[in-house]
Write an enzyme that holds these catalytic residues in place. Structure first.
Site, PDB file in Angstrom:
ATOM      1  N   HIS A   1      50.486  12.872 -99.618  1.00  0.00           N
ATOM      2  CA  HIS A   1      50.628  12.486-101.022  1.00  0.00           C
ATOM      3  C   HIS A   1      50.271  13.621-101.989  1.00  0.00           C
ATOM      4  O   HIS A   1      50.390  13.453-103.197  1.00  0.00           O
ATOM      5  CB  HIS A   1      49.729  11.282-101.293  1.00  0.00           C
ATOM      6  N   ASP A   2      49.784  14.740-101.470  1.00  0.00           N
ATOM      7  CA  ASP A   2      49.436  15.890-102.324  1.00  0.00           C
ATOM      8  C   ASP A   2      50.459  17.018-102.221  1.00  0.00           C
ATOM      9  O   ASP A   2      50.292  18.057-102.861  1.00  0.00           O
ATOM     10  CB  ASP A   2      48.087  16.497-101.901  1.00  0.00           C
TER      11      ASP A   2
ATOM     12  N   ASP B   1      40.996   5.370 -96.249  1.00  0.00           N
ATOM     13  CA  ASP B   1      40.538   6.593 -96.887  1.00  0.00           C
ATOM     14  C   ASP B   1      39.085   6.387 -97.302  1.00  0.00           C
ATOM     15  O   ASP B   1      38.724   5.348 -97.863  1.00  0.00           O
ATOM     16  CB  ASP B   1      41.397   6.882 -98.125  1.00  0.00           C
TER      17      ASP B   1
ATOM     18  N   GLU C   1      39.383  15.587 -94.064  1.00  0.00           N
ATOM     19  CA  GLU C   1      40.240  16.482 -94.831  1.00  0.00           C
ATOM     20  C   GLU C   1      39.423  17.705 -95.218  1.00  0.00           C
ATOM     21  O   GLU C   1      38.417  17.588 -95.906  1.00  0.00           O
ATOM     22  CB  GLU C   1      40.769  15.786 -96.090  1.00  0.00           C
TER      23      GLU C   1
ATOM     24  N   ASP D   1      38.152  12.032 -97.266  1.00  0.00           N
ATOM     25  CA  ASP D   1      38.612  12.898 -98.342  1.00  0.00           C
ATOM     26  C   ASP D   1      37.654  14.077 -98.559  1.00  0.00           C
ATOM     27  O   ASP D   1      36.439  13.884 -98.629  1.00  0.00           O
ATOM     28  CB  ASP D   1      38.687  12.055 -99.630  1.00  0.00           C
TER      29      ASP D   1
END
Ligand code: TEU
Ligand code: CA
Length: 545
Positions: free
Chosen positions: A323-324, A98, A250, A199
């Protein structure tokens, strides 16, 4: 070397804190990951995306980084990381990291320097503005916590934070900052990692000057900001182009047209982007906090548009969760005991037989459901806790109702410990875990599913094995059938005379499917033990060649 190897791959996402605890402190770590690499390999995936492993005060569990070139002591150290990387490579698994460079932690040394004065080498690393007649520079809300501006007495100025107060936004206009980030990226790439998941990369460029008279929504100003493509082209030229790697950005709030700019085949930027249209279809009165079910007709419209929109010009990411997001089986399927396995398999086939690169979030492959938390004390996630206080303290939503909304939508739904077996702590740790286990662990766990040949786990392996090297999956066209049907999701993939028909019943009721039902002998994937021609039982899935 084939440049587009990422088109053949499937990734497994690890959110390490809840994956597997190798040293008995109740927190997942790289010792645990090392032990579980053979399991990951056994799924038939080709790579791992690690959510942040870096040192972080954990205001946002790793997405607030205080040191880009190290490993959080909770998770191990650089030596242990190298061991994991080498072992992954020896198993033929790629590893992507990430990259969180829209913001850092407020405890990052750059910020600690930057906030000291208006003239120091780091003063321009963040986005500082003067107040407006004693008030904030403008009216933007942060996405997580209060207003987007925080006052700093040392500078008598405000800094911008799109996310939490402890996540100040970096100033990408500063070439020194950009070079520092590019050097950090090269440092990781030189260790041998295979790429980055970037991200909120669509947020890195802010307008300049920052407008003073705005509404509270910063997204029209900060999403796809004025220089974002210039920065990404520069990043490609200075870093990415020098390595044989893959990148995925993302990009919340992105359209098909914009995706082509970020990740068009010839864009000179990224390889693919995560879009969130299909996961945001229930957003309503209280933003993302909604217990509504996704409307299937809209879901089909969205996925069809992305499948066909990026066919020739870019490449799709295929994901139901991360994970969100709440757990896929709870959000898009049904996690009641009688439907959990059926609907988890249906969802797997429905999405991963499309064109694109699958990203499977830890636990999804065993059909882990939401934990159905019932009290605020069970939550750890800053977004959920702040939303609770925003809505409840102001009287907009009643307490019980807000807990129901969180139980459907909170990011912590995806962050409970991975369920490995039915012994102490679901086999996740030998100590009490940092966040409660979900209720389902005795029934839903890896050990049990390994033993059961009809489990969700074995079904994921079958689908992933079928995809592998299959040109029909990689190149085939996508044609949506019965677009207006409110319960059935059906489509056909076609490539060089070969055809794959996928039919999914997204409802708890039987549906008539006589018009599209295939020859029973052609059925290749199925989630019921028997066939009832022309009729689809609850959550039935049929894929036929
Ligand atoms: O998430 C980006 C993002 O847009 C989030 O607001 C997301 O929509 C929200 O969490 C959904 O509930 C990324 C990371 O994936 C997330 O974990 C981080 O908290 C965020 O960026 C800030 O780094
Ligand atoms: Ca540990």
């Amino acid at each position: 070397m084939e440049k587009d190897w990422y088109k053949r791959m499937a990734f497994y996402q690890i959110w390490i804190r809840s994956f597997y605890d190798g040293n008995g402190d109740g927190i997942g770590d790289l010792y645990g990951v090392y032990e579980k690499l053979p399991y990951i390999k056994s799924l038939g995936v080709d790579g791992i995306w690690f959510s942040p492993l870096y040192p972080s005060p954990n205001a946002d569990y790793g997405y607030d980084i205080s040191d880009y070139k190290n490993i959080h002591p909770d998770y191990g150290d650089l030596e242990q990381f190298q061991k994991v990387l080498d072992k992954a490579h020896s198993l033929g698994l790629k590893v992507i990291m990430d990259l969180v460079v829209n913001h850092t932690s407020d405890e990052h040394p750059w910020f600690l320097e930057s906030k000291k004065s208006r003239d120091n080498p780091y003063s321009d690393y963040y986005i500082w503005r003067d107040g407006k007649n004693g008030k904030l520079p403008n009216n933007w809300d942060s996405l997580f916590e209060g207003k987007a501006w925080e006052y700093c007495p040392e500078r008598d100025q405000y800094y911008l934070h799109i996310f939490a107060k402890k996540q100040p936004d970096l100033n990408w206009q500063n070439p020194a900052l950009r070079d520092e980030i590019y050097r950090m990226m090269s440092w990781w790439l030189n260790k041998g990692i295979d790429g980055f998941r970037m991200d909120v990369i669509s947020l890195i460029s802010k307008p300049d000057p920052i407008p003073r008279d705005t509404g509270s929504d910063l997204s029209p100003y900060c999403i796809n900001g004025p220089q974002v493509h210039t920065y990404l082209k520069e990043m490609r030229e200075k870093v990415l182009a020098k390595y044989d790697i893959m990148t995925v950005g993302e990009c919340p709030g992105i359209t098909v047209q914009e995706a082509q700019k970020y990740a068009g085949t010839d864009s000179g930027e990224l390889n693919m982007v995560f879009q969130f249209e299909h996961t945001s279809l229930t957003d309503g009165k209280y933003g993302k906090w909604s217990a509504d079910r996704t409307d299937l007709v809209k879901l089909k419209e969205v996925l069809n548009r992305w499948q066909n929109g990026l066919r020739e010009t870019s490449w799709n990411c295929l994901f139901w969760g991360n994970h969100d997001q709440p757990r896929a089986v709870s959000k898009f399927g049904c996690d009641l005991p009688e439907y959990r396995v059926l609907s988890a398999k249906m969802l797997c086939a429905c999405l991963y037989l499309m064109q694109g690169t699958p990203y499977i979030y830890q636990g999804e492959e065993i059909g882990m459901p939401n934990p159905h938390f019932t009290s605020l004390e069970q939550y750890r996630d800053i977004e959920s806790i702040c939303a609770y206080h925003d809505f409840v303290d102001s009287g907009v939503v009643e307490k019980r109702m807000m807990l129901t909304l969180l139980a459907h939508t909170s990011r912590d739904n995806a962050r409970t410990p991975m369920q490995w077996n039915s012994r102490f702590c679901a086999g996740f740790s030998s100590a009490p875990p940092w966040i409660s286990l979900g209720y389902s662990w005795r029934a839903v766990n890896v050990e049990q599913e390994e033993k059961d040949e009809n489990s969700v786990l074995h079904f994921y392996r079958d689908i992933l094995a079928f995809r592998k090297g299959n040109p029909l999956i990689r190149y085939g066209t996508f044609e949506l059938l019965c677009a207006d049907d409110p319960h059935i999701f059906a489509y056909v993939r076609t490539y060089q005379g070969k055809r794959l028909l996928v039919i999914c019943n997204f409802s708890e009721k039987s549906q008539n499917a006589a018009a599209i039902y295939p020859n029973p002998e052609a059925i290749r994937f199925h989630n019921y033990p028997s066939i009832t021609p022309a009729v689809l039982r609850p959550f039935e899935l049929i894929a036929a060649l």
